[in-house]
Design a protein around this motif. Structure first.
Motif, PDB file in Angstrom:
ATOM      1  N   LEU A 270      -7.348 -13.657 -15.998  1.00  0.00           N
ATOM      2  CA  LEU A 270      -8.058 -12.495 -16.530  1.00  0.00           C
ATOM      3  C   LEU A 270      -9.449 -12.426 -15.919  1.00  0.00           C
ATOM      4  N   LEU A 271      -9.738 -11.307 -15.255  1.00  0.00           N
ATOM      5  CA  LEU A 271     -11.057 -11.072 -14.693  1.00  0.00           C
ATOM      6  C   LEU A 271     -11.643  -9.807 -15.297  1.00  0.00           C
ATOM      7  N   TYR A 279     -27.992  -7.566  -8.748  1.00  0.00           N
ATOM      8  CA  TYR A 279     -27.427  -7.390  -7.410  1.00  0.00           C
ATOM      9  C   TYR A 279     -27.157  -5.923  -7.098  1.00  0.00           C
ATOM     10  N   LYS A 280     -27.305  -5.053  -8.119  1.00  0.00           N
ATOM     11  CA  LYS A 280     -26.997  -3.618  -7.970  1.00  0.00           C
ATOM     12  C   LYS A 280     -25.589  -3.437  -7.422  1.00  0.00           C
ATOM     13  N   GLU A 281     -24.621  -4.150  -8.047  1.00  0.00           N
ATOM     14  CA  GLU A 281     -23.273  -4.173  -7.497  1.00  0.00           C
ATOM     15  C   GLU A 281     -22.255  -4.392  -8.614  1.00  0.00           C
ATOM     16  N   THR A 282     -21.087  -3.795  -8.465  1.00  0.00           N
ATOM     17  CA  THR A 282     -19.970  -4.040  -9.373  1.00  0.00           C
ATOM     18  C   THR A 282     -19.152  -5.203  -8.836  1.00  0.00           C
ATOM     19  N   ILE A 283     -18.940  -6.221  -9.667  1.00  0.00           N
ATOM     20  CA  ILE A 283     -18.299  -7.453  -9.186  1.00  0.00           C
ATOM     21  C   ILE A 283     -17.184  -7.887 -10.123  1.00  0.00           C
ATOM     22  N   TYR A 284     -16.295  -8.728  -9.587  1.00  0.00           N
ATOM     23  CA  TYR A 284     -15.283  -9.404 -10.381  1.00  0.00           C
ATOM     24  C   TYR A 284     -15.835 -10.751 -10.858  1.00  0.00           C
ATOM     25  N   GLU A 285     -15.531 -11.090 -12.097  1.00  0.00           N
ATOM     26  CA  GLU A 285     -15.884 -12.409 -12.600  1.00  0.00           C
ATOM     27  C   GLU A 285     -15.017 -12.745 -13.811  1.00  0.00           C
ATOM     28  N   ILE A 286     -14.938 -14.038 -14.127  1.00  0.00           N
ATOM     29  CA  ILE A 286     -14.239 -14.430 -15.347  1.00  0.00           C
ATOM     30  C   ILE A 286     -15.086 -14.013 -16.547  1.00  0.00           C
ATOM     31  N   PRO A 287     -14.447 -13.755 -17.701  1.00  0.00           N
ATOM     32  CA  PRO A 287     -15.234 -13.431 -18.896  1.00  0.00           C
ATOM     33  C   PRO A 287     -16.219 -14.554 -19.208  1.00  0.00           C
ATOM     34  N   MET A 369     -11.965 -16.088  -0.546  1.00  0.00           N
ATOM     35  CA  MET A 369     -12.128 -16.495   0.854  1.00  0.00           C
ATOM     36  C   MET A 369     -12.571 -15.335   1.751  1.00  0.00           C
ATOM     37  N   ASN A 370     -12.196 -14.096   1.395  1.00  0.00           N
ATOM     38  CA  ASN A 370     -12.650 -12.977   2.232  1.00  0.00           C
ATOM     39  C   ASN A 370     -13.977 -12.389   1.764  1.00  0.00           C
ATOM     40  N   GLY A 371     -14.563 -13.014   0.731  1.00  0.00           N
ATOM     41  CA  GLY A 371     -15.891 -12.618   0.282  1.00  0.00           C
ATOM     42  C   GLY A 371     -15.922 -11.506  -0.739  1.00  0.00           C
ATOM     43  N   GLU A 372     -14.767 -11.056  -1.219  1.00  0.00           N
ATOM     44  CA  GLU A 372     -14.756  -9.978  -2.207  1.00  0.00           C
ATOM     45  C   GLU A 372     -15.188 -10.481  -3.575  1.00  0.00           C
ATOM     46  N   ILE A 373     -14.774 -11.704  -3.951  1.00  0.00           N
ATOM     47  CA  ILE A 373     -15.234 -12.341  -5.186  1.00  0.00           C
ATOM     48  C   ILE A 373     -16.349 -13.314  -4.819  1.00  0.00           C
TER      49      ILE A 373
END
Length: 391
Positions: A270-271, A279-287, A369-373
Protein backbone atom coordinates in the motif's frame (compact mmCIF):
# COMPACT_ATOMS: atom_id res chain seq x y z
CA UNK A 1 42.57 10.90 18.40
CA UNK A 2 41.94 7.19 18.87
CA UNK A 3 42.44 5.31 22.12
CA UNK A 4 43.99 1.85 22.31
CA UNK A 5 42.48 0.60 25.58
CA UNK A 6 39.51 1.05 27.90
CA UNK A 7 39.55 0.37 31.65
CA UNK A 8 36.08 -0.38 33.03
CA UNK A 9 34.77 -0.18 36.55
CA UNK A 10 32.50 -3.20 37.23
CA UNK A 11 29.65 -2.53 39.70
CA UNK A 12 27.33 0.13 38.28
CA UNK A 13 29.18 0.27 34.97
CA UNK A 14 29.21 -3.18 33.39
CA UNK A 15 26.89 -4.98 35.76
CA UNK A 16 23.99 -3.88 37.91
CA UNK A 17 24.92 -5.71 41.10
CA UNK A 18 22.89 -3.43 43.34
CA UNK A 19 20.18 -5.84 44.45
CA UNK A 20 22.56 -8.50 45.75
CA UNK A 21 24.91 -6.00 47.40
CA UNK A 22 22.14 -4.10 49.18
CA UNK A 23 20.34 -7.23 50.38
CA UNK A 24 23.62 -8.66 51.67
CA UNK A 25 24.53 -5.38 53.40
CA UNK A 26 21.11 -5.32 55.07
CA UNK A 27 21.59 -8.95 56.12
CA UNK A 28 24.94 -8.12 57.75
CA UNK A 29 23.74 -4.94 59.49
CA UNK A 30 20.67 -6.59 60.98
CA UNK A 31 22.72 -9.58 62.13
CA UNK A 32 24.83 -7.18 64.23
CA UNK A 33 21.87 -5.22 65.58
CA UNK A 34 22.13 -2.17 63.34
CA UNK A 35 18.98 -0.56 62.01
CA UNK A 36 19.33 -1.05 58.26
CA UNK A 37 18.24 1.98 56.20
CA UNK A 38 15.81 1.89 53.28
CA UNK A 39 16.78 0.41 49.92
CA UNK A 40 18.12 3.57 48.21
CA UNK A 41 20.17 4.54 51.27
CA UNK A 42 22.09 1.26 50.91
CA UNK A 43 23.52 2.45 47.57
CA UNK A 44 26.56 3.64 49.55
CA UNK A 45 27.77 0.01 49.54
CA UNK A 46 28.05 -0.06 45.74
CA UNK A 47 31.56 0.88 44.64
CA UNK A 48 33.84 1.63 47.59
CA UNK A 49 35.41 -1.05 49.83
CA UNK A 50 32.92 -2.61 52.26
CA UNK A 51 35.28 -2.24 55.21
CA UNK A 52 35.40 1.52 54.66
CA UNK A 53 31.64 1.88 54.20
CA UNK A 54 30.76 0.01 57.39
CA UNK A 55 33.10 2.31 59.33
CA UNK A 56 32.36 5.65 57.65
CA UNK A 57 28.60 5.30 57.18
CA UNK A 58 27.63 3.21 60.22
CA UNK A 59 30.32 4.00 62.78
CA UNK A 60 31.63 0.44 63.20
CA UNK A 61 35.11 0.13 64.64
CA UNK A 62 37.73 -1.69 62.51
CA UNK A 63 37.27 -5.04 64.25
CA UNK A 64 33.47 -5.03 64.00
CA UNK A 65 33.65 -3.72 60.43
CA UNK A 66 35.72 -6.77 59.51
CA UNK A 67 33.10 -9.02 61.06
CA UNK A 68 30.34 -7.19 59.17
CA UNK A 69 32.24 -7.83 55.94
CA UNK A 70 32.40 -11.54 56.76
CA UNK A 71 28.67 -11.63 57.44
CA UNK A 72 27.99 -9.75 54.18
CA UNK A 73 29.98 -12.34 52.24
CA UNK A 74 28.18 -15.18 53.96
CA UNK A 75 25.05 -14.22 52.02
CA UNK A 76 26.63 -12.61 48.96
CA UNK A 77 28.88 -15.56 48.05
CA UNK A 78 26.02 -18.06 47.94
CA UNK A 79 23.17 -15.92 46.70
CA UNK A 80 23.75 -12.19 46.35
CA UNK A 81 26.40 -12.40 43.66
CA UNK A 82 23.82 -13.81 41.24
CA UNK A 83 21.23 -11.13 42.04
CA UNK A 84 22.79 -9.15 39.21
CA UNK A 85 22.30 -8.35 35.53
CA UNK A 86 24.30 -6.76 32.74
CA UNK A 87 23.23 -3.26 31.74
CA UNK A 88 21.42 -3.11 28.40
CA UNK A 89 23.85 -2.87 25.49
CA UNK A 90 26.97 -3.84 27.44
CA UNK A 91 27.49 -7.25 25.83
CA UNK A 92 27.05 -5.78 22.36
CA UNK A 93 29.43 -2.92 23.23
CA UNK A 94 32.16 -5.32 24.37
CA UNK A 95 31.80 -7.35 21.18
CA UNK A 96 32.15 -4.19 19.06
CA UNK A 97 35.16 -2.90 20.99
CA UNK A 98 36.89 -6.26 20.58
CA UNK A 99 36.17 -6.17 16.87
CA UNK A 100 37.63 -2.64 16.75
CA UNK A 101 40.88 -3.96 18.22
CA UNK A 102 40.49 -2.05 21.50
CA UNK A 103 42.10 -3.71 24.54
CA UNK A 104 39.90 -3.90 27.64
CA UNK A 105 40.52 -4.18 31.34
CA UNK A 106 38.52 -4.12 34.57
CA UNK A 107 39.63 -2.15 37.63
CA UNK A 108 37.23 -2.74 40.50
CA UNK A 109 37.13 -2.62 44.29
CA UNK A 110 35.11 -5.84 44.13
CA UNK A 111 36.88 -9.09 45.08
CA UNK A 112 38.35 -10.61 41.95
CA UNK A 113 36.68 -13.98 42.57
CA UNK A 114 33.27 -12.31 42.39
CA UNK A 115 34.16 -10.42 39.23
CA UNK A 116 35.35 -13.54 37.44
CA UNK A 117 32.31 -15.51 38.62
CA UNK A 118 29.97 -12.93 37.09
CA UNK A 119 31.99 -12.49 33.90
CA UNK A 120 31.75 -16.23 33.31
CA UNK A 121 28.08 -16.30 34.36
CA UNK A 122 27.19 -13.68 31.74
CA UNK A 123 29.53 -15.09 29.08
CA UNK A 124 31.71 -11.98 28.66
CA UNK A 125 35.02 -12.93 30.28
CA UNK A 126 36.67 -13.52 26.90
CA UNK A 127 36.40 -9.83 26.01
CA UNK A 128 38.76 -8.67 28.77
CA UNK A 129 42.53 -8.72 28.48
CA UNK A 130 43.14 -7.76 32.13
CA UNK A 131 40.97 -8.18 35.24
CA UNK A 132 42.06 -6.35 38.39
CA UNK A 133 39.98 -6.71 41.53
CA UNK A 134 40.94 -7.07 45.18
CA UNK A 135 41.53 -10.09 47.40
CA UNK A 136 39.31 -11.08 50.32
CA UNK A 137 42.17 -10.32 52.71
CA UNK A 138 43.24 -6.99 51.19
CA UNK A 139 40.06 -5.29 50.06
CA UNK A 140 40.85 -1.69 51.05
CA UNK A 141 43.17 -0.96 48.14
CA UNK A 142 42.52 2.49 46.67
CA UNK A 143 40.79 2.78 43.31
CA UNK A 144 43.77 4.77 42.03
CA UNK A 145 46.09 1.87 42.81
CA UNK A 146 43.79 -0.70 41.20
CA UNK A 147 43.61 1.42 38.04
CA UNK A 148 47.41 1.76 38.08
CA UNK A 149 47.80 -2.04 38.22
CA UNK A 150 45.36 -2.49 35.36
CA UNK A 151 47.09 0.14 33.21
CA UNK A 152 50.49 -1.49 33.75
CA UNK A 153 49.17 -4.89 32.73
CA UNK A 154 47.54 -3.44 29.62
CA UNK A 155 50.96 -1.96 28.76
CA UNK A 156 49.72 1.36 27.39
CA UNK A 157 50.55 4.89 28.49
CA UNK A 158 47.99 7.13 30.16
CA UNK A 159 47.08 9.10 27.04
CA UNK A 160 46.37 5.90 25.10
CA UNK A 161 43.51 4.74 27.34
CA UNK A 162 40.58 5.98 29.39
CA UNK A 163 38.70 4.87 32.50
CA UNK A 164 34.91 4.33 32.49
CA UNK A 165 32.98 4.39 35.76
CA UNK A 166 29.77 5.44 37.47
CA UNK A 167 31.16 7.03 40.65
CA UNK A 168 33.60 9.76 41.65
CA UNK A 169 36.06 7.13 42.90
CA UNK A 170 36.56 6.03 39.29
CA UNK A 171 37.09 9.57 38.05
CA UNK A 172 39.43 10.44 40.94
CA UNK A 173 41.39 7.23 40.38
CA UNK A 174 41.82 8.00 36.71
CA UNK A 175 43.00 11.55 37.43
CA UNK A 176 45.54 10.25 39.97
CA UNK A 177 47.04 8.18 37.15
CA UNK A 178 46.77 11.02 34.58
CA UNK A 179 44.30 9.00 32.50
CA UNK A 180 41.20 10.44 30.81
CA UNK A 181 37.89 9.49 32.41
CA UNK A 182 34.30 8.91 31.32
CA UNK A 183 31.40 9.10 33.77
CA UNK A 184 28.32 7.00 32.96
CA UNK A 185 24.78 7.90 33.98
CA UNK A 186 23.21 4.43 34.01
CA UNK A 187 24.87 3.36 37.27
CA UNK A 188 24.78 4.79 40.79
CA UNK A 189 26.47 8.15 40.31
CA UNK A 190 25.03 11.45 39.08
CA UNK A 191 25.89 14.00 36.44
CA UNK A 192 26.77 16.54 39.13
CA UNK A 193 29.09 14.02 40.80
CA UNK A 194 30.95 13.46 37.51
CA UNK A 195 31.19 17.19 36.78
CA UNK A 196 32.52 17.90 40.27
CA UNK A 197 35.07 15.08 39.98
CA UNK A 198 36.25 16.38 36.60
CA UNK A 199 35.26 13.63 34.16
CA UNK A 200 36.34 14.47 30.62
CA UNK A 201 33.14 13.00 29.18
CA UNK A 202 29.72 12.21 30.69
CA UNK A 203 27.58 9.75 28.74
CA UNK A 204 24.19 8.05 28.98
CA UNK A 205 24.50 5.28 26.35
CA UNK A 206 26.95 2.35 26.40
CA UNK A 207 27.84 2.73 22.71
CA UNK A 208 29.11 6.26 23.43
CA UNK A 209 32.13 4.41 24.87
CA UNK A 210 32.95 2.99 21.45
CA UNK A 211 32.54 6.43 19.86
CA UNK A 212 35.05 7.86 22.37
CA UNK A 213 37.49 4.98 21.86
CA UNK A 214 37.44 5.52 18.10
CA UNK A 215 37.85 9.28 18.46
CA UNK A 216 34.41 10.12 17.02
CA UNK A 217 32.45 11.32 20.06
CA UNK A 218 31.19 14.89 20.34
CA UNK A 219 30.09 16.15 23.76
CA UNK A 220 27.61 19.01 23.98
CA UNK A 221 29.13 22.01 25.75
CA UNK A 222 26.55 24.72 24.97
CA UNK A 223 23.12 24.96 23.31
CA UNK A 224 21.81 28.14 21.68
CA UNK A 225 18.12 28.06 20.68
CA UNK A 226 17.26 29.48 17.25
CA UNK A 227 13.66 28.52 16.47
CA UNK A 228 10.82 26.59 18.07
CA UNK A 229 7.84 25.66 15.90
CA UNK A 230 4.79 23.42 16.02
CA UNK A 231 6.76 20.32 14.99
CA UNK A 232 10.47 21.10 14.94
CA UNK A 233 12.95 23.18 16.91
CA UNK A 234 16.35 24.38 15.74
CA UNK A 235 19.42 25.06 17.85
CA UNK A 236 23.12 25.75 17.39
CA UNK A 237 25.38 23.68 19.66
CA UNK A 238 29.01 23.96 20.64
CA UNK A 239 30.55 20.50 20.92
CA UNK A 240 33.88 19.23 22.23
CA UNK A 241 35.72 16.59 20.24
CA UNK A 242 37.72 13.73 21.75
CA UNK A 243 40.97 15.67 21.10
CA UNK A 244 39.67 18.64 23.09
CA UNK A 245 38.90 20.95 20.15
CA UNK A 246 35.45 22.49 19.68
CA UNK A 247 33.08 22.86 16.73
CA UNK A 248 29.60 24.19 15.95
CA UNK A 249 26.64 21.98 15.05
CA UNK A 250 23.28 23.19 13.71
CA UNK A 251 20.59 20.71 14.80
CA UNK A 252 16.92 20.20 13.99
CA UNK A 253 14.99 18.41 16.74
CA UNK A 254 12.08 16.31 15.50
CA UNK A 255 9.68 14.14 17.55
CA UNK A 256 10.18 11.18 15.20
CA UNK A 257 7.75 9.29 13.05
CA UNK A 258 6.45 5.95 11.84
CA UNK A 259 6.15 4.32 8.43
CA UNK A 260 4.06 1.26 7.61
CA UNK A 261 4.44 -1.33 4.85
CA UNK A 262 0.95 -2.69 4.35
CA UNK A 263 1.16 -5.93 2.41
CA UNK A 264 -1.87 -7.53 0.73
CA UNK A 265 -2.34 -11.27 0.24
CA UNK A 266 -1.14 -10.76 -3.36
CA UNK A 267 2.18 -9.25 -2.18
CA UNK A 268 1.12 -5.72 -3.09
CA UNK A 269 2.36 -2.80 -1.00
CA UNK A 270 0.00 0.00 0.00
CA UNK A 271 1.41 3.34 -1.10
CA UNK A 272 -0.03 6.81 -0.72
CA UNK A 273 0.45 9.49 -3.36
CA UNK A 274 0.47 13.06 -2.14
CA UNK A 275 1.97 16.51 -2.70
CA UNK A 276 5.02 17.26 -0.54
CA UNK A 277 5.46 21.00 -0.19
CA UNK A 278 9.23 21.16 0.57
CA UNK A 279 9.94 19.44 -2.79
CA UNK A 280 6.95 21.00 -4.63
CA UNK A 281 6.24 17.53 -6.00
CA UNK A 282 3.68 14.73 -5.85
CA UNK A 283 5.40 11.54 -4.67
CA UNK A 284 4.76 7.93 -3.76
CA UNK A 285 5.46 6.84 -0.20
CA UNK A 286 4.34 4.33 2.40
CA UNK A 287 1.71 5.61 4.85
CA UNK A 288 3.47 7.50 7.62
CA UNK A 289 3.12 10.14 10.30
CA UNK A 290 4.84 11.90 13.15
CA UNK A 291 4.73 10.83 16.78
CA UNK A 292 2.74 12.82 19.25
CA UNK A 293 4.52 13.69 22.49
CA UNK A 294 4.92 10.56 24.61
CA UNK A 295 3.10 8.37 22.07
CA UNK A 296 4.04 4.71 21.72
CA UNK A 297 5.46 4.24 18.18
CA UNK A 298 3.47 1.07 17.49
CA UNK A 299 0.22 2.77 18.53
CA UNK A 300 1.12 5.70 16.27
CA UNK A 301 1.71 3.28 13.39
CA UNK A 302 -1.67 1.62 13.89
CA UNK A 303 -3.33 5.05 14.02
CA UNK A 304 -1.65 6.39 10.88
CA UNK A 305 -2.33 3.18 8.94
CA UNK A 306 -6.00 3.41 9.80
CA UNK A 307 -6.29 7.15 9.10
CA UNK A 308 -4.45 7.22 5.77
CA UNK A 309 -5.44 3.84 4.31
CA UNK A 310 -8.59 3.02 6.24
CA UNK A 311 -6.91 -0.30 7.04
CA UNK A 312 -6.46 -2.57 10.04
CA UNK A 313 -4.12 -5.55 10.26
CA UNK A 314 -4.09 -8.95 11.94
CA UNK A 315 -0.28 -8.78 12.14
CA UNK A 316 1.62 -5.56 12.84
CA UNK A 317 5.35 -6.09 13.46
CA UNK A 318 8.50 -3.97 13.68
CA UNK A 319 10.89 -3.60 10.75
CA UNK A 320 13.40 -1.65 12.83
CA UNK A 321 14.22 2.03 12.69
CA UNK A 322 16.09 4.39 10.37
CA UNK A 323 17.87 7.74 10.72
CA UNK A 324 16.74 9.63 7.57
CA UNK A 325 18.94 12.74 7.94
CA UNK A 326 21.71 12.07 10.50
CA UNK A 327 23.82 15.05 9.43
CA UNK A 328 21.59 17.66 11.07
CA UNK A 329 18.29 16.20 12.28
CA UNK A 330 17.38 14.02 15.28
CA UNK A 331 14.39 12.36 13.58
CA UNK A 332 14.03 8.59 13.98
CA UNK A 333 11.49 6.73 11.84
CA UNK A 334 10.21 3.41 13.19
CA UNK A 335 9.14 1.05 10.42
CA UNK A 336 6.41 -1.60 10.66
CA UNK A 337 4.90 -4.16 8.34
CA UNK A 338 1.22 -5.05 8.38
CA UNK A 339 -0.48 -8.16 6.97
CA UNK A 340 -3.94 -9.73 7.16
CA UNK A 341 -5.51 -6.46 6.02
CA UNK A 342 -9.13 -5.37 6.16
CA UNK A 343 -10.34 -2.02 4.82
CA UNK A 344 -12.76 0.60 6.04
CA UNK A 345 -13.00 4.40 5.76
CA UNK A 346 -10.08 6.84 5.72
CA UNK A 347 -9.95 9.54 8.39
CA UNK A 348 -7.67 12.21 6.92
CA UNK A 349 -6.71 15.51 8.52
CA UNK A 350 -8.41 18.60 7.11
CA UNK A 351 -5.24 19.66 5.27
CA UNK A 352 -4.34 16.16 4.07
CA UNK A 353 -5.11 15.05 0.50
CA UNK A 354 -3.87 11.71 -0.82
CA UNK A 355 -4.73 8.62 -2.82
CA UNK A 356 -4.01 5.01 -1.80
CA UNK A 357 -2.43 2.70 -4.38
CA UNK A 358 -1.71 -1.03 -4.32
CA UNK A 359 1.60 -1.76 -6.04
CA UNK A 360 3.32 -5.17 -6.44
CA UNK A 361 6.63 -5.39 -4.60
CA UNK A 362 8.66 -5.98 -7.77
CA UNK A 363 7.06 -2.96 -9.42
CA UNK A 364 8.00 -0.89 -6.35
CA UNK A 365 11.59 -2.04 -6.76
CA UNK A 366 11.58 -1.13 -10.47
CA UNK A 367 10.22 2.34 -9.72
CA UNK A 368 12.81 2.82 -6.99
CA UNK A 369 15.63 1.83 -9.33
CA UNK A 370 14.46 4.12 -12.14
CA UNK A 371 14.14 7.04 -9.73
CA UNK A 372 10.35 7.37 -9.74
CA UNK A 373 10.09 6.49 -6.02
CA UNK A 374 12.51 8.75 -4.14
CA UNK A 375 11.23 8.80 -0.57
CA UNK A 376 13.96 7.40 1.73
CA UNK A 377 11.73 5.63 4.25
CA UNK A 378 9.80 3.97 1.43
CA UNK A 379 12.97 2.75 -0.27
CA UNK A 380 14.28 1.32 3.01
CA UNK A 381 10.96 -0.31 3.88
CA UNK A 382 10.48 -1.90 0.45
CA UNK A 383 13.91 -3.50 0.45
CA UNK A 384 13.55 -4.60 4.07
CA UNK A 385 10.24 -6.36 3.41
CA UNK A 386 11.57 -7.87 0.16
CA UNK A 387 14.55 -9.32 2.04
CA UNK A 388 12.38 -10.46 4.93
CA UNK A 389 9.98 -12.34 2.65
CA UNK A 390 12.73 -13.45 0.20
CA UNK A 391 10.61 -12.30 -2.72
Amino acid sequence: MQYKAVIFDFDGTICDTGEGIKKSAKFALEAFGYEAPENEELNCFIGPPLLVTFQEKFGADPVEAAELVKKFRERYTNKGVFESCLYDGIKELLFSLKKDGIKMGIASSKPQDYIETLLEHFGIKQYFDVICGVSFTADCESKANIISRCARELEFSGNEMFVVGDKKYDIDGAKANMIDSVGVLWGYGSKFEHIEAGAKFIIDKPFDIESIALGFYEQTEDVQGIFSGRIISVHNDTVMMVDGTTAEREVVDHPGGVGIVGLTENNEILLVRQFRYPYKETIYEIPAGKLEKGEDPKEAGLREFSEECGATAQTFESLGEIYPTPGYCSEIIRLYYATGLTFGEQNLDCDEFLDVTKMPINECVTRIMNGEIKDAKTICAVFKIKELLKI
